[in-house]
Every structure is written in structure tokens, then in C-alpha cells.
Scaffold this active site. Structure first.
Site, PDB file in Angstrom:
ATOM      1  N   SER A  90      -9.434   1.991   2.994  1.00 45.55           N
ATOM      2  CA  SER A  90      -8.605   2.751   2.066  1.00 45.55           C
ATOM      3  C   SER A  90      -7.613   1.886   1.291  1.00 45.55           C
ATOM      4  O   SER A  90      -6.970   2.374   0.359  1.00 45.55           O
ATOM      5  CB  SER A  90      -7.850   3.844   2.832  1.00 45.55           C
ATOM      6  OG  SER A  90      -6.986   3.286   3.809  1.00 45.55           O
ATOM      7  N   LYS A 103       0.837  -1.202   0.000  1.00 49.63           N
ATOM      8  CA  LYS A 103       0.000   0.000   0.000  1.00 49.63           C
ATOM      9  C   LYS A 103       0.872   1.253   0.000  1.00 49.63           C
ATOM     10  O   LYS A 103       1.957   1.272   0.589  1.00 49.63           O
ATOM     11  CB  LYS A 103      -0.915  -0.025   1.224  1.00 49.63           C
ATOM     12  CG  LYS A 103      -1.982   1.073   1.247  1.00 49.63           C
ATOM     13  CD  LYS A 103      -2.852   0.913   2.494  1.00 49.63           C
ATOM     14  CE  LYS A 103      -3.897   2.005   2.597  1.00 49.63           C
ATOM     15  NZ  LYS A 103      -4.701   1.877   3.839  1.00 49.63           N
ATOM     16  N   GLY A 126      -6.715   1.459  10.083  1.00 50.89           N
ATOM     17  CA  GLY A 126      -6.982   2.326  11.226  1.00 50.89           C
ATOM     18  C   GLY A 126      -8.470   2.503  11.451  1.00 50.89           C
ATOM     19  O   GLY A 126      -8.902   2.944  12.510  1.00 50.89           O
ATOM     20  N   GLY A 127      -9.263   2.181  10.415  1.00 51.20           N
ATOM     21  CA  GLY A 127     -10.714   2.275  10.501  1.00 51.20           C
ATOM     22  C   GLY A 127     -11.340   1.288   9.537  1.00 51.20           C
ATOM     23  O   GLY A 127     -12.258   1.620   8.795  1.00 51.20           O
ATOM     24  N   GLY A 128     -10.807   0.060   9.544  1.00 51.44           N
ATOM     25  CA  GLY A 128     -11.321  -0.978   8.647  1.00 51.44           C
ATOM     26  C   GLY A 128     -10.648  -1.018   7.300  1.00 51.44           C
ATOM     27  O   GLY A 128     -11.112  -1.718   6.391  1.00 51.44           O
ATOM     28  N   SER A 129      -9.538  -0.320   7.127  1.00 53.83           N
ATOM     29  CA  SER A 129      -8.955  -0.119   5.800  1.00 53.83           C
ATOM     30  C   SER A 129      -8.374  -1.367   5.155  1.00 53.83           C
ATOM     31  O   SER A 129      -8.128  -1.383   3.955  1.00 53.83           O
ATOM     32  CB  SER A 129      -7.883   0.971   5.849  1.00 53.83           C
ATOM     33  OG  SER A 129      -8.494   2.233   6.023  1.00 53.83           O
TER      34      SER A 129
END
Length: 608
Positions: free
Chosen positions: A281, A205, A302-305
Site C-alpha cells: 500500500s 506515507k 503489515g502485509g508487504g506494504s
């Protein structure tokens, strides 16, 4: 004047009185001209703060953060109680060589004969090539890393020439890929492959450092203010195993989005439906794995990425316990909710990559006191018996709060199969204060994003961010120091709730996302979009793992009526990756026959 709310002490909450409240997000869905106008308004000195303040009040954030007395002390990063040792596992040496850990993990996998599959053995449904298939092909001279590299290079160039642009990679050097592949091919010719991962192609990534590529974080300018001089710790560990890196994968700019939209370079399309988002993301990593171009990829979560795009693209995504992997060398290496984790087409490939990259930093070992890392010993029949003692926690009202019943029905079917085939017990649970959890996570990750990126935005680079990123930044900058402290007090409460639940169950089960892959509005391709209702559905079930640092994994379990992938999420105890991987393997086996070939798929071992 707002009325002050006083929360009762967390241990005094009456769970029988807790009522599930459906999430209702009040925010406009904007693209094109109206998105630009909205950004201009919220960035304006006076009116902007008024608009943001109104939206926060509409979504019940202001009362919770500023008009509520929270009796608990703040918890600024995850704090875990001591955990019982996992059973039926093999402990890995996090201080040892990555290739040695991978070898131990390999011996824990079930018996498997790649020759049968590679020589045309019948399969009831579509299946991805595993890392063990590639390793066998290389060792038996059916293929070489160099031959596979040429197939990948052709496919990447094909994607790069599509209109509108939909690049899988933001940094790609064909000669660098050929150079790595040639070195691996030579090792196989000499009979000295480094590990089972030698010659395996992996995408990284764009917010994780991988030399010689820049780390842009999906922006047009981050590489101008931040140079890459060495690999991230996780990338370095994979490189020592002989992995071949194909480049830096596309992503939602700065990780601040759940769809994968990137108007800077072009938005990656879902391999199962090119008119739909991949999820974000980690959009590029998920699409690359789902389309068969790489056995695995590294993303950040960090939030489901990692889990959201894995679910939407029909692959496996692992979010480790916070601190289990060393995040140094990524753009987000100073936060308290984010980790680096693997995406792969199968659970066993996730397990092999996880074994290579695991290892806590010295600072995390001191503060978090992690349990020794381990993997499930799947080579023993007793491993299946260990599944029978597992208690699976399900909060039914939450579980069923999805955009389409296809999702909850499919996930429910899997739970029934686990009970029927393996004897797992499904236990009804209640998770209080879900709204508080969402708010605490938003303030935490938002404040950490602003803290990380602010120094680079001061030189005028802020206006070079995409419009949806600037919308998020306007919201994040509105959070005060007292908001952040209040969020950390809520974090301690939410941790208490989950540790109490884990006294009754071993794993919490949910759908991974509340909706399958959303359509890409044509008007969103040029300038992006903001759609908080879609974000709410995509993030509905994933937040606890980030806010509390818990391990979680998304496994594909089938498709909705439109043929779009559905993911099941398992949330484990702190440091409980091995038990979670064992259960994930069982889920994968139960769903293997339903697997469908993506519309966009490249067979690298048997070229069409």
C-alpha cells in the site's frame, strides 16, 4: 456435516513428506459497475454473509479455522527465542540521540567519494544520488536545500496537473517545504548541519503522523475524526536529524490493498511504466523515491506494504523486526503485524534512515526483549569475509512459483553470484503449512484492521470508503473470535517451523513478489478494483515477515523482458537487521551495472 481435521503436533511433522501446493485463490476480478454491485450484495444483511461464507469455503478457510483441531496454544504477538549476537557489527544506542546513531552508522559505510560522481565521473550505468551525494553538494556549495526544494516543488506541481490525476502526495504545502529548506540552508551557511540527514528530503506515507499535515490514510474523511497534534515517534526522530518533509505520500486506502489503486485522489503510476501499478500500500513513497524526488520515505508494512512497492518500483524497502521501531503515531499503531520502515534508492540510505528511526517502545522492550540494535561495519574488508559464512535458505518449489520465469531466473542468478563471488552456501529448505500461514495472516491483519477502524465507521463513514476497501471489510467482519484464536494457534506453529529453519540457515531468500508491476485497468481508475489473483502473486513471499515479526528487505536485482523491476527478498532472524543489511549491500553491488533510469525521473542535483 464437515469432517473434523486434527493437526499433528508441530514438532512431529515429517518434512520429507511435505509437498508444495500451488496457491489457488478463488474470487472474482471486478471493476466498475460489477464491483459496485458485488459490494452492494456482500453488505446486504442476509445474502452478503452467504456469499462471503461460500468464498471462504472455496478457499479452504472455513475448514482450517472452524473444523480443525490445532494442538498448539495461541501466540497473540511474536515471541522470539534468544538470538546469538551478530558478528562484524557496531551496536547503536537506542536511548541516545538519533543524530548520534546516524553518525555512527555513517562511519560504518564503505569509503566513497561523492566529488567524483558530482563532477561528471564516468558511471557504467544509471545510478541514483545518495544521501552522501546531497550532503557533499550542500557542504561544497554545489547546491543548497532551498534550490533542491524548488526543483521538487516544480515536479510535484507537474504531477498534480496530470490527467487523469496521479498525485504522489495527498497533503503538500510548498511554503512549508520552503520554510524547512531555508532553515537547513542557513545551518549549512553557518557551518552547523545537524547530521548527514540535514537537508535530505523525505516523504511520509499518509498513515503516519507528520505535522502540520493531516493523516487521512488515503481516505476522504479520516482527518475529520482524527486530528494530528504531533509527529509520529519515527518522524520526530528524523526531524531531529534535520530532515525536510515534503508531505504525505499517496497510498492504497487504509493500507487494504497491494496495487496502490486509490480512486479517491488518483492512482500513483509506476515510474518505470506509467500504465502500471506501483504496488501497495506504500505506493506514493515508492514512486517518489524511484522517480528521484526524495532520497528516502517512510512507509508501513503489515502485509508487504513497504516491500511490494519497493520491488515493483526498483528501490530498496526494509521491514524491521516487529517492535524494533516505535510505531506510535500511525493509524496502525495497535496491531501485531505492522511496522514503520524506510524505503530508499540504495541500501546504505536505508541503513542511515533506519539508524535514525530505530528504538523499541517501553512496552515492546518488556514483552519482546529485543537484542541491541546494530548495523554492519562495511568499512572493514573483513565485512566481506563475513559473507562467506552465510547460509542462504531456499525452498525451490516455492521460489519458482512465479507468474514469469524472468523473476525466478533473475533471483537465481543473484544467488549463484553470491556463491561464486562471496562463498555463500545455498541450502535447500522446506517451509510447511504455507496455506495455513496465509490464512493466519489474513485473519490477524483483517481482525486488527476492523478493530482499529470500526469506531470511526459507526457514524456512517464506512460507506465513504472505496469499494475495494468495503469488500475487504465485509470479509474481515466475517471472522469470529474463534477464527482469530485459531489463527494465533497457527501463528505459533509457523513460528516453530521458521525457528527450526533458522537453526540451519542464516537468511531465507525468495523473490519479493511473484509478478512484476501489473497493468492498471482503465476501468479501475474511477471506482477501484478487486483482483485476488494479482494480490496472491504480489503477497506470495512476504507474509512470514509480518505474521512472525521477522526482519526482511527487498533489493532490486534487475528487470524482466518488459523492462519492469524485479526484487529479491531476504528474510532474517529476529533482530538480525545488521546481517541482512550486509548481505543486501553485497546483492546491490552485484546488480549495480544493470540499473536503468526510470521513464519518470527527476535529477535534482543536475537539472535537465
Amino acid at each position: 456435516m464437515a469432517k473434523k481435521r486434527v493437526m499433528v503436533a508441530v514438532e512431529s511433522i515429517d518434512l520429507s513428506a511435505v509437498k508444495y501446493e500451488q496457491e489457488e485463490i478463488k474470487a472474482p476480478h471486478l471493476t466498475g459497475f460489477f464491483l459496485k454491485l458485488f459490494v452492494w450484495i456482500v453488505e446486504a444483511p442476509m445474502i452478503g454473509s452467504v456469499i462471503i461464507s461460500f468464498l471462504k469455503k472455496q478457499n479452504k478457510m472455513t475448514q482450517l479455522l472452524r473444523n480443525t483441531s490445532i494442538p498448539e496454544a495461541p501466540m497473540f504477538k511474536p515471541e522470539f527465542p534468544p538470538q546469538e549476537p551478530e558478528t562484524g557489527v557496531v551496536v547503536l544506542d537506542e536511548n541516545g540521540k538519533p543524530e548520534d546513531r546516524v553518525e555512527v552508522a555513517l562511519k560504518c559505510l564503505p569509503n566513497y567519494d561523492p566529488a567524483t560522481c558530482l563532477n561528471g565521473g564516468s558511471s557504467p550505468s544509471f545510478r541514483y544520488w545518495k544521501i552522501r551525494d546531497y550532503a557533499y553538494a550542500y557542504r561544497s556549495k554545489i547546491a543548497t536545500p532551498s534550490v533542491v526544494a524548488e526543483n521538487i516543488i516544480s515536479a510535484i506541481e507537474e504531477f498534480s496537473n496530470k490527467s487523469p490525476p496521479q498525485p504522489l502526495l495527498l497533503s503538500f504545502d510548498a511554503e512549508e517545504v520552503r520554510k524547512q529548506a531555508a532553515a537547513s540552508t542557513k545551518r549549512f551557511e553557518e557551518g552547523n548541519p545537524i547530521s548527514i540527514l540535514d537537508g535530505i528530503f523525505v516523504a511520509i506515507k499518509d498513515d503516519i503522523d507528520c505535522c502540520p499535515h493531516p493523516s487521512k490514510g488515503g481516505t476522504t474523511w479520516m482527518h475529520e475524526v482524527r486530528t494530528v497534534s504531533k509527529d509520529a515517534v519515527s518522524v520526530s526522530k528524523l526531524r531531529s536529524c534535520g530532515v525536510i518533509f515534503i508531505g504525505k505520500a499517496n497510498m492504497h486506502e487504509m493500507g487494504m490493498g497491494t496495487t496502490g489503486n486509490n480512486s479517491n485522489y488518483g492512482t500513483t503510476r509506476n515510474p518505470h511504466a506509467p500504465d502500471r501499478y506501483t504496488g501497495g500500500s506504500s505506493s506514493g513513497p515508492a514512486a517518489i523515491v524511484a522517480s528521484g524526488l526524495c532520497s528516502a520515505a517512510l512507509g508501513t508494512d503489515g502485509g508487504g506494504s513497504v516491500r511490494i512497492p519497493s520491488s515493483l518500483c526498483g528501490v530498496v524497502g526494509l521491514k524491521t523486526t516487529y517492535g524494533r521501531t516505535d510505531i506510535r503515531g500511525s493509524l496502525c499503531d495497535s496491531g501485531t503485524v505492522e511496522i514503520i520502515g524506510p524505503l530508499a534508492s540504495t541500501v546504505e540510505d536505508v541503513m542511515l534512515v533506519y539508524s535514525a528511526i530505530l528504538g523499541s517502545s517501553l512496552a515492546d522492550r518488556i514483552s519482546l526483549k529485543p537484542s541491541p540494535p546494530s548495523v554492519p561495519d562495511l568499512s572493514l574488508y573483513e565485512s566481506l569475509n563475513a559473507l562467506g559464512s552465510l547460509r542462504l535458505g531456499k525452498y525451490t518449489a516455492w521460489f519458482n512459483d512465479v507468474h514469469s520465469n524472468d523473476i525466478s531466473d533473475k533471483c537465481e542468478d543473484v544467488l549463484n553470484l553470491l556463491s561464486k563471488n562471496h562463498g555463500c552456501e545455498v541450502v535447500e529448505i522446506v517451509i510447511p503449512e504455507l496455506h495455513e500461514m496465509r490464512t493466519a495472516h489474513l485473519v490477524s491483519i483483517g481482525s486488527e484492521c476492523v478493530s482499529s477502524i470500526n469506531p470511526d465507521c459507526e457514524d456512517g463513514n464506512g460507506v465513504r470508503l472505496t469499494y475495494d476497501t468495503r469488500t475487504n471489510m465485509a470479509l474481515f467482519r466475517s471472522f469470529s473470535a474463534s477464527d482469530y484464536v485459531a489463527a494465533q494457534c497457527l501463528r505459533r506453529r509457523i513460528m516453530y517451523h521458521h525457528m527450526e529453519i533458522f537453526k540451519k540457515v542464516d537468511v531465507i531468500v525468495t523473490p519479493t513478489t511473484g509478478m512484476t508491476a501489473p497493468k492498471i485497468p482503465p476501468s479501475a481508475l474511477k471506482d477501484g478494483e478487486t483482483d485476488m489473483q494479482v494480490t496472491g502473486y504480489l503477497m506470495r513471499f512476504i507474509i512470514a515477515a509480518n505474521l512472525l515479526g521477522l526482519p526482511a528487505i527487498s533489493i532490486p536485482v534487475g528487470y524482466d523482458k518488459q523492462g519492469l523491476p524485479i526484487g529479491l527478498q531476504l528474510i532474517g532472524r529476529p533482530w538480525g537487521e545488521a546481517s541482512m543489511l550486509r548481505l543486501a549491500t553485497a546483492v546491490e553491488e552485484l546488480c549495480a551495472r544493470s540499473k536503468k533510469r526510470p521513464v519518470s525521473f527527476f535529477d535534482l542535483l543536475k537539472p535537465n
